[in-house]
Structure formats: structure tokens, C-alpha cells
Write a protein that holds these residues in place. Structure first.
Motif, PDB file in Angstrom:
ATOM      1  N   MET A 188       0.707  -0.777  -0.454  1.00  0.00           N
ATOM      2  CA  MET A 188      -0.139  -0.052   0.468  1.00  0.00           C
ATOM      3  C   MET A 188       0.849   1.266  -0.181  1.00  0.00           C
ATOM      4  O   MET A 188       0.537   2.009  -1.022  1.00  0.00           O
ATOM      5  CB  MET A 188      -0.698  -0.067   0.620  1.00  0.00           C
ATOM      6  N   PHE A 189       1.750   1.309   0.514  1.00  0.00           N
ATOM      7  CA  PHE A 189       2.744   2.526   0.860  1.00  0.00           C
ATOM      8  C   PHE A 189       3.701   2.734  -0.128  1.00  0.00           C
ATOM      9  O   PHE A 189       3.298   4.038  -1.106  1.00  0.00           O
ATOM     10  CB  PHE A 189       3.519   2.074   2.653  1.00  0.00           C
ATOM     11  N   VAL A 190       3.807   1.884  -0.673  1.00  0.00           N
ATOM     12  CA  VAL A 190       4.775   2.003  -1.975  1.00  0.00           C
ATOM     13  C   VAL A 190       4.081   2.423  -3.310  1.00  0.00           C
ATOM     14  O   VAL A 190       4.327   3.086  -3.801  1.00  0.00           O
ATOM     15  CB  VAL A 190       5.788   0.928  -1.869  1.00  0.00           C
ATOM     16  N   SER A 191       2.936   1.235  -3.321  1.00  0.00           N
ATOM     17  CA  SER A 191       2.023   1.897  -4.870  1.00  0.00           C
ATOM     18  C   SER A 191       1.718   3.261  -4.546  1.00  0.00           C
ATOM     19  O   SER A 191       2.008   3.674  -5.479  1.00  0.00           O
ATOM     20  CB  SER A 191       1.297   1.293  -4.022  1.00  0.00           C
ATOM     21  N   THR A 192       1.387   4.203  -3.462  1.00  0.00           N
ATOM     22  CA  THR A 192       1.206   5.451  -3.454  1.00  0.00           C
ATOM     23  C   THR A 192       1.753   6.329  -4.095  1.00  0.00           C
ATOM     24  O   THR A 192       1.415   7.055  -4.744  1.00  0.00           O
ATOM     25  CB  THR A 192       0.560   6.034  -2.157  1.00  0.00           C
ATOM     26  N   PHE A 193       3.027   6.128  -3.630  1.00  0.00           N
ATOM     27  CA  PHE A 193       4.066   6.802  -4.593  1.00  0.00           C
ATOM     28  C   PHE A 193       4.492   6.576  -5.972  1.00  0.00           C
ATOM     29  O   PHE A 193       4.471   7.509  -6.715  1.00  0.00           O
ATOM     30  CB  PHE A 193       5.714   6.871  -3.615  1.00  0.00           C
ATOM     31  N   PHE A 194       4.581   5.178  -5.545  1.00  0.00           N
ATOM     32  CA  PHE A 194       4.837   5.034  -7.724  1.00  0.00           C
ATOM     33  C   PHE A 194       3.059   5.199  -8.106  1.00  0.00           C
ATOM     34  O   PHE A 194       3.494   6.384  -9.570  1.00  0.00           O
ATOM     35  CB  PHE A 194       4.455   3.754  -7.584  1.00  0.00           C
ATOM     36  N   TYR A 195       1.658   5.742  -7.681  1.00  0.00           N
ATOM     37  CA  TYR A 195       1.192   5.924  -8.821  1.00  0.00           C
ATOM     38  C   TYR A 195       1.422   7.386  -8.888  1.00  0.00           C
ATOM     39  O   TYR A 195       1.454   8.204  -9.673  1.00  0.00           O
ATOM     40  CB  TYR A 195      -0.791   5.686  -7.660  1.00  0.00           C
ATOM     41  N   ALA A 196       1.611   8.615  -7.450  1.00  0.00           N
ATOM     42  CA  ALA A 196       1.775   9.944  -7.529  1.00  0.00           C
ATOM     43  C   ALA A 196       2.662  10.035  -8.962  1.00  0.00           C
ATOM     44  O   ALA A 196       2.479  10.991  -9.913  1.00  0.00           O
ATOM     45  CB  ALA A 196       2.201   9.699  -6.705  1.00  0.00           C
ATOM     46  N   PHE A 197       3.422   8.848  -8.243  1.00  0.00           N
ATOM     47  CA  PHE A 197       4.592   9.186  -9.595  1.00  0.00           C
ATOM     48  C   PHE A 197       3.791   9.466 -10.824  1.00  0.00           C
ATOM     49  O   PHE A 197       3.970   9.912 -12.131  1.00  0.00           O
ATOM     50  CB  PHE A 197       6.323   8.641  -9.894  1.00  0.00           C
ATOM     51  N   MET A 198       3.477   8.330 -11.897  1.00  0.00           N
ATOM     52  CA  MET A 198       3.331   8.312 -13.050  1.00  0.00           C
ATOM     53  C   MET A 198       2.321   8.622 -12.810  1.00  0.00           C
ATOM     54  O   MET A 198       2.078   9.506 -13.902  1.00  0.00           O
ATOM     55  CB  MET A 198       2.127   6.538 -12.275  1.00  0.00           C
ATOM     56  N   ALA A 199       1.126   9.689 -12.026  1.00  0.00           N
ATOM     57  CA  ALA A 199       0.412  10.755 -11.920  1.00  0.00           C
ATOM     58  C   ALA A 199       1.221  11.943 -12.715  1.00  0.00           C
ATOM     59  O   ALA A 199       0.988  12.575 -13.757  1.00  0.00           O
ATOM     60  CB  ALA A 199      -0.649  10.732 -11.337  1.00  0.00           C
ATOM     61  N   LYS A 200       2.249  11.992 -12.423  1.00  0.00           N
ATOM     62  CA  LYS A 200       2.913  13.591 -12.410  1.00  0.00           C
ATOM     63  C   LYS A 200       3.837  13.329 -13.920  1.00  0.00           C
ATOM     64  O   LYS A 200       3.516  14.452 -14.957  1.00  0.00           O
ATOM     65  CB  LYS A 200       3.344  13.605 -11.016  1.00  0.00           C
ATOM     66  N   TYR A 201       4.320  12.094 -13.773  1.00  0.00           N
ATOM     67  CA  TYR A 201       5.118  12.728 -14.986  1.00  0.00           C
ATOM     68  C   TYR A 201       4.432  11.148 -16.785  1.00  0.00           C
ATOM     69  O   TYR A 201       4.998  11.842 -17.331  1.00  0.00           O
ATOM     70  CB  TYR A 201       6.806  11.604 -14.288  1.00  0.00           C
ATOM     71  N   ARG A 202       3.852  10.755 -16.217  1.00  0.00           N
ATOM     72  CA  ARG A 202       2.882   9.747 -17.553  1.00  0.00           C
ATOM     73  C   ARG A 202       2.039  10.654 -17.904  1.00  0.00           C
ATOM     74  O   ARG A 202       1.773  10.784 -19.048  1.00  0.00           O
ATOM     75  CB  ARG A 202       3.368   8.737 -17.020  1.00  0.00           C
ATOM     76  N   VAL A 203       0.943  11.239 -17.152  1.00  0.00           N
ATOM     77  CA  VAL A 203       0.148  11.664 -17.184  1.00  0.00           C
ATOM     78  C   VAL A 203      -0.424  12.897 -16.952  1.00  0.00           C
ATOM     79  O   VAL A 203      -1.399  13.552 -17.184  1.00  0.00           O
ATOM     80  CB  VAL A 203      -1.298  10.172 -16.910  1.00  0.00           C
TER      81      VAL A 203
END
Lengths: 207, 207
Positions: A166-181
DNA sequence: TGAAAATGCAAGTAATTGCTTGCTTGGCAC
DNA sequence: GTGCCAAGCAAGCAATTACTTGCATTTTCA
């Protein structure tokens, strides 16, 4: 000529040489992350690097040669993550915040490479192997740490793997949202680290 | 001939026709998800679909025509997510578990399309728009629900956005790990839904 | 200065790719 | 049957792509 992959900077010169090589790599990194491996044509790479297309093939045997070179940049991820957990922390929350910073920073620092990996996962088997290392390594490392805490009696019996996930996913998601989408999360990163750590520890129901 | 996008099944026949069209779409879906838009050549698509390459162009104006057709499949995501939250739940945890099921199920159900979106984000602007809808929509919808709970006094003051982000990310990550990187999470999905909901509510420090 | 190494330039090659054209074949409806 | 419509087949076409070759030019360093 051959392929100067071996010679580093033996002679007196070698600076210019590395400079060109580095420019090519940098251009490739950028283009592949944006357009994918196929989309990053050798012509576009050479143009962006500001060199002649032939020069690209003078520095790298072929196009995959460039990719494999780039992939080396994510080899030492596990070590870095574990190092981030070495120090002493005043409390569990501080440790989590610190881990979040390390992990997220790692993603941002090498965003292009990770994007390439995401995109090219199915096409290049080498990529899969390299790439699979990161996301699950991050979970594993944290999971182990939590387990250790648990065994010391500092944590009740929750599934540490799920927690770490849960913890790691959160920042991965945030990262993807910011830099990919290119989505704006409307949130300062540091704030996210804090909030997420708090929630992971206390839950949303509070104490 | 033209492009039968308009005529549905007016005449007596139209079944065979749709069948072929559907086979082409299905092949394209699969290939683009695996190899990306560029990697999915019209020849490969036609082969996998078991039709002649010309037939592909008889059904679709051009290659992008296929892609845009496929993209329509993720248009109604928001509705579905909100619908999943409509029912009555015995408690908060049940709601979370249910939401997790809905979201994860949605991802799996349309895994190919989502993969295409991830891969092709930068190359096709239409994709970005479509795609950005899902990840953040899922967070938003849950976030709003949590906010409502909070206003009713059922939840203490935590940031509902962060909470929703953590929750949604978890299943996205699990989904990516399983279907993109082919990593085995060594965990039954249903179990993950349960555990994650529990942790989100209580935190790992427990009550 | 002079040799060697690195780069540029022009041209080309074989393969691939998206897409077209013209023609034939086979099934369905009237 | 006859006419229609979807699909197959053969061929091709123009553009792109990864990569090569030969030679001229520049840069670097001893």
C-alpha cells in the motif's frame, strides 16, 4: 574505432568522446521514454543529440546496444533502497517518511528509464528482468523492515506485505500521474509523504 | 463498402460482418497492448485475426481508426465506479472491500486497453485525455465518498484524498505487477482487498 | 607540425510498414 | 439464375527505418 565501450578514457583525450556518447544516450533516454523504443528512431536520436546518424553507430553496435546501455542505470536500486533504511530513526513514522522520500526520489531521478521499462516490458525480455526488480524490491525491502519491527513486538499482527504494498504503491501512482499522465496532484510531495505515513500507521479511523 | 461504422446490421446479414470486425478489433487490442501501437503492424493484426490485410482497411479507414475504436471502451469508467458505491453497506470496511473489487475488476476486465493507454500516453493525445480519466477518477470518487462520511462525523480529520490515493494505488500496483510485469504477488486478490481495507481503516499500529 | 582518432557528409541497401488497386471467389436474397 | 456484398489474392507503391560504406574534414595530442 571499433566500439569504445571498453576504453574509458585511457589516452589523454576521451572527454569529448564521452561527451558525444553521453549526448546520444541522453537523447535516446528522452525519446524512448516519450515515444517508446520503436518511436525513438536512430535519426531522431542523432538529431536530438546534435550529431550525425553515423556517429550513433560508431558509438553503439546497434540500436539495442543503446537500450541495454540505458538499462544499466537501474541496476543498483535495491542497494539504494536498503541504504535508505540503515540509519536510526526517532520513530516509525520518521522511518516511513524517509523511505517514501528515498523511493519517490529514486523514481523521479530516473524517470525516463522507468518509463522505458514500463513501455517496453513486453518487447524486450531483458527489460522485464531489470524492471521487475524495482517495484517489488521496494515492497520487499519495506516489508522485511516491518516484519522485523513486528517480531520485536512493536507492531500488532497485520500483514506487513500488504502494508508495504500500500505504501509503495501510493508513491508509484503519484509518480505515474505526474510524469506520465501529466496530472497535477495538487499536493506537495512532502505533504503526501507525511499524510501517507500517518494513515498507514493510524488508519483513517484514528486512535 | 465504404466504412460500415455507421450501418449496424441493417440488412439480413451483418452478423458475419460484425464477427470479422470484432476479430480484427480483438487482435489489435491484444497486439497493441503487448507491442504498443507501432509494434502492432496491420499485417500482424490481420494475421492474428485470420483475415486478409486488405479486409482490415475495408473495415477501418486507417490504423488510427482501429485505435480510436478501441479507446471507446474506457469511456464509461466513472459511472461504473460510482455505481459500485451506490448500494448500502453494513459498515465502512464492507464498502471499501466492495470498491476495491469494483476497481480491480474494472482494470482486469479491460487490461489490454489500459495497457495501450499506458504505453501510448505520449504519442496519441486522445489517449491521454481518455486515460487520465481512470486513475484519478477512481481516486476522486472514493475521496468524495470518504469526505461525505467525514462530514457526517463518522471519520476523524484525515486527508481523504491521500487515503483514497493510497487505497486505489494499491490495486493498480497489484494489477500492473500481475499483468504487465507478470509478477506473482503470491496473494489471492480477495485477500488483498480485505487486508488493504483493514489497514486503511485501522492502520498498522492497530487499535 | 603531423599522425591518429573522431566526426561529418553523401549515398545507398534491404527490409518493413501503412495503404491502394484490380480482379476473383463465394455466399445470400430475390 | 442474377445481382449484391463481403472477403480473398496478387501485386505494388511510397515512405520510413536500421544500418553500411567510402571519403573528406575537423579535433586532439604528442
Amino acid at each position: 574505432m571499433d566500439h569504445p565501450d571498453i576504453e574509458q578514457k585511457l589516452g589523454g583525450r576521451g572527454e569529448e568522446e564521452q561527451e558525444t556518447r553521453e549526448r546520444i544516450l541522453s537523447a535516446a533516454r528522452q525519446l524512448m521514454a516519450q515515444k517508446g523504443y520503436k518511436g525513438a528512431t536512430t535519426r531522431k536520436i542523432s538529431e536530438l543529440a546534435g550529431v550525425n546518424e553515423v556517429t550513433v553507430f560508431r558509438h553503439f553496435k546497434n540500436k539495442v546496444g543503446i537500450l541495454t546501455e540505458l538499462l544499466k542505470e537501474i541496476m543498483d536500486v535495491r542497494e539504494q533502497l536498503e541504504q535508505g533504511l540503515q540509519g536510526e530513526f526517532s520513530d516509525l513514522k520518521q522511518m516511513l517518511v524517509s523511505y517514501a522520500r528515498t523511493y519517490y526520489g529514486l523514481l523521479v531521478e530516473r524517470k525516463e528509464i522507468f518509463m522505458i521499462c514500463m513501455i517496453e516490458a513486453d518487447n524486450h525480455p531483458e527489460v522485464v528482468q531489470m524492471f521487475s526488480s524495482l517495484p517489488m524490491t521496494a515492497v520487499e525491502v519495506l516489508s522485511n523492515k516491518l516484519l522485523a519491527f513486528q517480531e520485536q513486538g512493536h507492531l500488532p499482527k497485520v500483514d506487513p506485505f500488504t502494508a508495504a504494498l500500500m505504501f509503495v504503491s501510493t508513491f508509484f501512482y503519484a509518480f505515474m500521474a505526474k510524469y506520465r499522465v501529466n496530472l497535477d496532484l495538487e499536493m506537495v510531495e512532502e505533504e503526501l509523504f507525511e499524510n501517507a505515513s500517518e494513515i498507514l500507521l493510524q488508519g483513517i479511523k484514528g486512535l
